[in-house]
Design a protein around this motif. Structure first.
Motif, PDB file in Angstrom:
ATOM      1  N   ALA A 126       8.285  80.410 -34.895  1.00 39.41           N
ATOM      2  CA  ALA A 126       8.542  80.342 -36.340  1.00 39.41           C
ATOM      3  C   ALA A 126       7.706  79.251 -36.993  1.00 39.41           C
ATOM      4  CB  ALA A 126      10.027  80.102 -36.587  1.00 39.41           C
ATOM      5  N   PHE A 127       7.585  78.107 -36.329  1.00 39.11           N
ATOM      6  CA  PHE A 127       6.817  76.991 -36.877  1.00 39.11           C
ATOM      7  C   PHE A 127       5.335  77.351 -36.950  1.00 39.11           C
ATOM      8  CE2 PHE A 127       4.870  72.853 -37.167  1.00 39.11           C
ATOM      9  CZ  PHE A 127       5.779  72.079 -37.874  1.00 39.11           C
ATOM     10  N   ALA A 128       4.816  77.975 -35.886  1.00 36.92           N
ATOM     11  CA  ALA A 128       3.405  78.379 -35.871  1.00 36.92           C
ATOM     12  C   ALA A 128       3.137  79.415 -36.959  1.00 36.92           C
ATOM     13  CB  ALA A 128       3.032  78.926 -34.496  1.00 36.92           C
ATOM     14  N   LEU A 129       4.059  80.344 -37.147  1.00 38.45           N
ATOM     15  CA  LEU A 129       3.894  81.362 -38.181  1.00 38.45           C
ATOM     16  C   LEU A 129       3.907  80.759 -39.584  1.00 38.45           C
ATOM     17  CD1 LEU A 129       6.097  84.220 -36.703  1.00 38.45           C
ATOM     18  CD2 LEU A 129       3.668  84.421 -37.304  1.00 38.45           C
ATOM     19  N   SER A 271       9.958  78.056 -45.814  1.00 38.73           N
ATOM     20  CA  SER A 271       9.225  79.135 -45.142  1.00 38.73           C
ATOM     21  C   SER A 271       9.575  79.190 -43.661  1.00 38.73           C
ATOM     22  CB  SER A 271       7.719  78.923 -45.314  1.00 38.73           C
ATOM     23  OG  SER A 271       6.989  79.894 -44.605  1.00 38.73           O
ATOM     24  N   PHE A 272       9.603  78.022 -43.014  1.00 46.55           N
ATOM     25  CA  PHE A 272       9.949  77.944 -41.595  1.00 46.55           C
ATOM     26  C   PHE A 272      11.348  78.509 -41.344  1.00 46.55           C
ATOM     27  CE2 PHE A 272      12.319  75.225 -38.530  1.00 46.55           C
ATOM     28  CZ  PHE A 272      11.792  75.752 -37.352  1.00 46.55           C
ATOM     29  N   ASN A 273      12.317  78.101 -42.132  1.00 44.81           N
ATOM     30  CA  ASN A 273      13.689  78.567 -41.931  1.00 44.81           C
ATOM     31  C   ASN A 273      13.815  80.063 -42.178  1.00 44.81           C
ATOM     32  OD1 ASN A 273      14.786  76.071 -41.201  1.00 44.81           O
ATOM     33  ND2 ASN A 273      15.115  75.474 -43.327  1.00 44.81           N
ATOM     34  N   GLU A 274      13.094  80.563 -43.146  1.00 45.24           N
ATOM     35  CA  GLU A 274      13.133  81.995 -43.438  1.00 45.24           C
ATOM     36  C   GLU A 274      12.552  82.806 -42.275  1.00 45.24           C
ATOM     37  OE1 GLU A 274      11.745  85.158 -46.892  1.00 45.24           O
ATOM     38  OE2 GLU A 274      10.823  83.178 -46.775  1.00 45.24           O
ATOM     39  N   ILE A 275      11.429  82.349 -41.756  1.00 49.28           N
ATOM     40  CA  ILE A 275      10.794  83.060 -40.640  1.00 49.28           C
ATOM     41  C   ILE A 275      11.658  82.974 -39.398  1.00 49.28           C
ATOM     42  CG2 ILE A 275       8.800  83.067 -39.106  1.00 49.28           C
ATOM     43  CD1 ILE A 275       7.140  82.045 -41.508  1.00 49.28           C
TER      44      ILE A 275
END
Length: 280
Positions: A126-129, A271-275
């Protein structure tokens, strides 16, 4: 010979003699990858196959309706979801989602490690995305995309699986928690690249598994390795000298991230939490 070297010797010998039992992709992932590579396939066939796995169907619908790939209009059927997502995306995302089925063990200690490896893997992905999304928003043409990045994140540490499986077979010798942690971190790379070759994965993913934790390996161009490393640095899992800010600075200089504290920005956190929710 240390216990860790003994396990490494066992694993390397098994790789050399082709006797290492490599994990197999779950059946649904194999079927969908094969179907996606059929030049005559259509999205209706793909939707029908996915429909046989309720959990996978729900995940595909969730991803299709996410802000990350959505188009503002809610989709209500798998047919609509597969049309929105596309075959290549589906192939990689289904493979990634099915991998969770591989992390099982009858040993409480090994199961604990597997759960930890998988939880770290989901967070890193998720972080990389989220990092890649921010990077791609600033450049019209980039060499990294969502579906491959998803798979890169979820397979980057796949080499830990045979290490843990082998340790489980000989818990009396290898069943020490500190040892398992150290062995998993140090020898998962070469084992991981062997697994991905056996699965027929492309070189860009083999590169990730083999080199993401080797500081001496530097890609010539922005690649999936870079974004996996950035996420691993934030997790404290990248084995190179320096604190988080120091280790992230070269990526600021390369233009991959805006600053070495970019991950604190509210928009990035959102964004991170959403992904991350896509993988739960």
């Amino acid at each position: 010979m240390t216990v860790q070297n003994a396990l490494l010797t066992i694993l390397i010998e098994k790789v050399r003699t082709d006797t290492l039992v490599l994990p197999s992709l779950p059946e649904i992932a194999l079927k969908i990858r094969k179907l996606a590579e059929d030049p005559d396939v259509n999205l209706s066939k793909m939707a029908e196959m996915i429909s046989h796995d309720p959990a996978l169907s729900a995940r595909i619908m969730k991803i299709a309706n996410s802000a990350f790939v959505g188009r503002g209009v809610h989709v209500n059927t798998l047919q609509q979801a597969t049309t929105r997502i596309g075959l290549r995306y589906i192939k990689n995302v289904v493979t990634a989602m099915a991998m969770e089925q591989l992390f099982v063990s009858k040993s409480p200690m090994i199961k604990k490690f597997m759960d930890k490896v998988w939880a770290e893997t989901l967070e890193l992905t998720a972080f990389a995305l989220a990092t890649m999304q921010q990077y791609n928003s600033n450049y019209k043409y980039t060499a990294v995309n969502f579906d491959t990045m998803t798979l890169a994140g979820l397979v980057h540490n796949i080499g830990a699986l045979p290490v843990l499986t082998e340790a489980e077979k000989q818990l009396d010798v290898f069943g020490n928690e500190d040892f398992v942690k150290q062995a998993t971190a140090s020898i998962a790379g070469p084992i991981g690249s062997t697994i991905l070759r056996s699965w027929g994965f492309p070189d860009e993913l083999i590169e990730v598994a083999e080199h993401w934790d080797h500081a001496e390996y530097q890609p010539k161009h922005p690649s999936y390795v870079d974004f996996i490393r950035i996420a691993a640095i934030k997790q404290g899992r990248y084995h190179a000298a320096g604190d988080t800010a120091e280790l992230l600075t070269p990526y600021v200089e390369l233009g991959l991230i805006p600053s070495n504290e970019y991950y604190r920005a509210p928009e990035f956190v959102a964004s991170f939490n959403e992904i991350k929710q896509l993988f739960i």
